[in-house]
Write an enzyme that holds these catalytic residues in place. Structure first.
Site, PDB file in Angstrom:
ATOM      1  N   GLY A   1       0.811  -1.216   0.000  1.00  0.00           N
ATOM      2  CA  GLY A   1       0.000   0.000   0.000  1.00  0.00           C
ATOM      3  C   GLY A   1       0.844   1.264   0.000  1.00  0.00           C
ATOM      4  O   GLY A   1       2.025   1.228  -0.332  1.00  0.00           O
TER       5      GLY A   1
ATOM      6  N   HIS B   1       4.030   1.543  -8.176  1.00  0.00           N
ATOM      7  CA  HIS B   1       3.058   0.458  -8.023  1.00  0.00           C
ATOM      8  C   HIS B   1       2.111   0.409  -9.223  1.00  0.00           C
ATOM      9  O   HIS B   1       1.773  -0.658  -9.734  1.00  0.00           O
ATOM     10  CB  HIS B   1       2.218   0.666  -6.756  1.00  0.00           C
ATOM     11  CG  HIS B   1       2.982   0.559  -5.468  1.00  0.00           C
ATOM     12  ND1 HIS B   1       3.118   1.615  -4.608  1.00  0.00           N
ATOM     13  CD2 HIS B   1       3.637  -0.477  -4.895  1.00  0.00           C
ATOM     14  CE1 HIS B   1       3.825   1.231  -3.544  1.00  0.00           C
ATOM     15  NE2 HIS B   1       4.156  -0.031  -3.692  1.00  0.00           N
TER      16      HIS B   1
ATOM     17  N   VAL C   1      10.812   2.581 -11.254  1.00  0.00           N
ATOM     18  CA  VAL C   1      10.243   3.872 -11.658  1.00  0.00           C
ATOM     19  C   VAL C   1      10.836   4.941 -10.737  1.00  0.00           C
ATOM     20  O   VAL C   1      10.845   4.779  -9.511  1.00  0.00           O
ATOM     21  CB  VAL C   1       8.708   3.858 -11.547  1.00  0.00           C
ATOM     22  CG1 VAL C   1       8.127   5.219 -11.926  1.00  0.00           C
ATOM     23  CG2 VAL C   1       8.126   2.760 -12.435  1.00  0.00           C
TER      24      VAL C   1
ATOM     25  N   ARG D   1       8.420   4.737   1.419  1.00  0.00           N
ATOM     26  CA  ARG D   1       9.183   5.289   2.548  1.00  0.00           C
ATOM     27  C   ARG D   1       9.698   6.704   2.257  1.00  0.00           C
ATOM     28  O   ARG D   1      10.156   7.373   3.182  1.00  0.00           O
ATOM     29  CB  ARG D   1      10.342   4.361   2.915  1.00  0.00           C
ATOM     30  CG  ARG D   1       9.859   3.068   3.576  1.00  0.00           C
ATOM     31  CD  ARG D   1      11.001   2.193   4.086  1.00  0.00           C
ATOM     32  NE  ARG D   1      10.527   1.113   4.934  1.00  0.00           N
ATOM     33  CZ  ARG D   1      10.334  -0.153   4.532  1.00  0.00           C
ATOM     34  NH1 ARG D   1      10.579  -0.496   3.282  1.00  0.00           N
ATOM     35  NH2 ARG D   1       9.891  -1.069   5.381  1.00  0.00           N
TER      36      ARG D   1
HETATM   37  P1  AMP Z   1       5.979  -2.471  -1.663  1.00  0.00           P
HETATM   38  O1  AMP Z   1       4.624  -1.890  -1.535  1.00  0.00           O
HETATM   39  O2  AMP Z   1       7.085  -1.511  -1.353  1.00  0.00           O
HETATM   40  O3  AMP Z   1       6.123  -3.785  -0.956  1.00  0.00           O
HETATM   41  O4  AMP Z   1       6.185  -2.791  -3.200  1.00  0.00           O
HETATM   42  C1  AMP Z   1       5.256  -3.568  -3.901  1.00  0.00           C
HETATM   43  C2  AMP Z   1       5.776  -3.850  -5.284  1.00  0.00           C
HETATM   44  O5  AMP Z   1       6.021  -2.627  -5.955  1.00  0.00           O
HETATM   45  C3  AMP Z   1       7.127  -4.602  -5.285  1.00  0.00           C
HETATM   46  O6  AMP Z   1       7.141  -5.516  -6.369  1.00  0.00           O
HETATM   47  C4  AMP Z   1       8.109  -3.491  -5.503  1.00  0.00           C
HETATM   48  O7  AMP Z   1       9.314  -3.909  -6.078  1.00  0.00           O
HETATM   49  C5  AMP Z   1       7.324  -2.605  -6.452  1.00  0.00           C
HETATM   50  N1  AMP Z   1       7.873  -1.246  -6.429  1.00  0.00           N
HETATM   51  C6  AMP Z   1       8.018  -0.436  -5.364  1.00  0.00           C
HETATM   52  N2  AMP Z   1       8.600   0.734  -5.720  1.00  0.00           N
HETATM   53  C7  AMP Z   1       8.824   0.640  -7.059  1.00  0.00           C
HETATM   54  C8  AMP Z   1       9.407   1.512  -8.035  1.00  0.00           C
HETATM   55  N3  AMP Z   1       9.880   2.711  -7.714  1.00  0.00           N
HETATM   56  N4  AMP Z   1       9.479   1.070  -9.303  1.00  0.00           N
HETATM   57  C9  AMP Z   1       9.010  -0.150  -9.662  1.00  0.00           C
HETATM   58  N5  AMP Z   1       8.447  -1.014  -8.798  1.00  0.00           N
HETATM   59  C10 AMP Z   1       8.356  -0.619  -7.516  1.00  0.00           C
END
Ligand code: AMP
Length: 287
Positions: free
Chosen positions: A32, A38, A178, A189
Site C-alpha cells: 500500500g 506500483h 520507476v 518510505r
Molecule cells: P511495496 O509496496 O514496497 O512492498 O512494493 C510492492 C511492489 O512494488 C514490489 O514488487 C516493488 O518492487 C514494487 N515497487 C516499489 N517501488 C517501485 C518503483 N519505484 N518502481 C518499480 N516497482 C516498484
C-alpha cells in the site's frame, strides 16, 4: 469497476471467477501507500496479457524486524483504493491486520542461498516473511502473471526462485524501477523524508549514475566502482548498510573484475529512514 474485498475467501473466489470466464489474471502484491511505481506494475500486468488485475495491500508483520518501521509504515487505504479505481484495477484485496495468519500459524516458506547476503544479512528473517506471505497470496490467487518491481531486486530474484522451486503455477514478471524526474527511486518510505533529507537522498542516484559512467568508460573493477558509489552516498547519508557489486543472476559478489551482468545494490539510512536502490550495469538506463 473496482471491487474491494477484505477476506481471503473472497480473493480466491474472485480470481477463480476471472479464470472461469476465460480471463487472464495479473497479480500485483503491495504494502500500500501506492505511488506511480506500483501503478506501473498494473500497466505491466496488462502489457503481459492480463485481462483483469488484482492488487493486494497488506503490511506484512512477518517481514519486519522488531526495531523496524512496521508500526509507522504509511497506511492510506482510502487513497490507495481511489488510485486503483483511476488505474482501472479490477480487484483490490486489503485484508485486516490480523486477516492473513490464522491463530496458531506456524508455517514458513524459505529460500536459502539467495537470501543470505544484502537485505537478508541486514534484515534477518525478512525474506522468510516475504516468501511466506507471497506464497500465501499465490495460493489464494491461483494461476496468474505476478508483477514485481526490480526496485526490490533481491526480492524479485527470491520470489522467482521460490515459484520455480516449488512448482507454483505463477509467471513471475518484473519491470525496471520507476524514478522521480531527479532520479530518486519511488518508494512508500520517501514520505518519511523532510525536504532537506529528500535532497540528501539523491546521493544514491548520483552514485549509481557515476557507476554507469565509469562502466561505460570501460571500468570493470568491482571494488573501484563500489568505491565511487560510496563516495556520493557517504557525505549525504547517516549510515550505509551496503554498497555491493554482484552477479545480476546469482547475487554472488564479484571478486574484482566484472564479468557478465553486474547489479549494484545499495542500502543506506538518513535518520531513521532506510532507502534501497540498485541498477544493472550495461542494461538499465542510468538514473
Ligand atoms: P511495496 O509496496 O514496497 O512492498 O512494493 C510492492 C511492489 O512494488 C514490489 O514488487 C516493488 O518492487 C514494487 N515497487 C516499489 N517501488 C517501485 C518503483 N519505484 N518502481 C518499480 N516497482 C516498484
Amino acid at each position: 469497476m473496482t471491487k474491494v474485498v477484505h477476506e481471503k475467501s473472497e480473493l480466491r473466489a474472485a480470481c477463480d471467477a476471472i479464470r472461469a470466464s476465460g480471463g487472464r489474471l495479473g497479480l500485483v502484491p503491495t504494502m500500500g501507500a501506492l505511488h506511480d511505481g506500483h501503478l506501473a506494475l498494473v500497466a505491466d500486468a496488462r502489457r503481459r496479457g492480463a485481462t483483469h488485475v488484482a492488487l493486494t495491500i497488506f503490511v506484512n508483520p512477518l517481514q519486519f524486524g522488531p526495531s523496524e518501521d512496521f508500526d509507522r509504515y504509511p497506511r492510506t487505504l482510502e487513497a490507495d483504493v481511489a488510485r486503483c479505481r483511476d488505474a482501472g484495477v479490477d480487484l483490490v484485496f486489503a485484508p485486516p491486520r490480523d486477516g492473513m495468519y490464522p491463530p496458531g500459524f506456524q508455517s514458513e516458506v524459505q529460500v536459502t542461498k539467495l537470501t543470505t547476503r544484502l537485505e537478508g544479512a541486514f534484515r534477518p528473517g525478512h525474506f522468510t516473511g516475504v516468501t511466506t506471505v507471497v506464497a500465501k497470496l499465490f495460493m489464494l490467487a491461483g494461476p496468474c502473471v505476478a508483477c514485481f518491481g526490480r526496485k526490490d531486486y533481491q526480492q524479485w530474484k527470491v520470489i522467482e526462485r521460490m515459484a520455480r522451486d516449488l512448482d507454483m503455477p505463477i509467471d513471475v514478471a518484473s519491470m525496471p524501477t520507476v524514478r522521480e524526474s531527479d532520479g530518486l527511486a519511488m518508494s512508500s518510505r520517501n514520505r518519511y523524508l523532510s525536504p532537506e533529507e529528500r535532497e540528501r537522498a539523491l546521493g544514491i542516484a548520483r552514485g549509481l549514475r557515476a557507476a554507469h559512467a565509469a562502466y561505460g568508460a570501460g571500468e570493470r573493477d568491482a571494488a573501484k566502482i563500489a568505491e565511487m558509489v560510496r563516495a556520493e552516498i557517504t557525505p549525504r547519508f547517516d549510515s550505509i548498510d551496503y554498497v555491493d557489486v554482484a552477479d545480476a543472476d546469482t547475487l554472488e559478489p564479484f571478486t574484482r573484475p566484472i564479468e557478465g551482468r553486474a547489479v549494484i545494490t545499495v542500502a543506506a539510512k538518513i535518520g531513521k529512514t532506510r532507502l534501497i536502490d540498485n541498477t544493472v550495469l550495461g542494461e538499465d538506463t542510468s538514473p
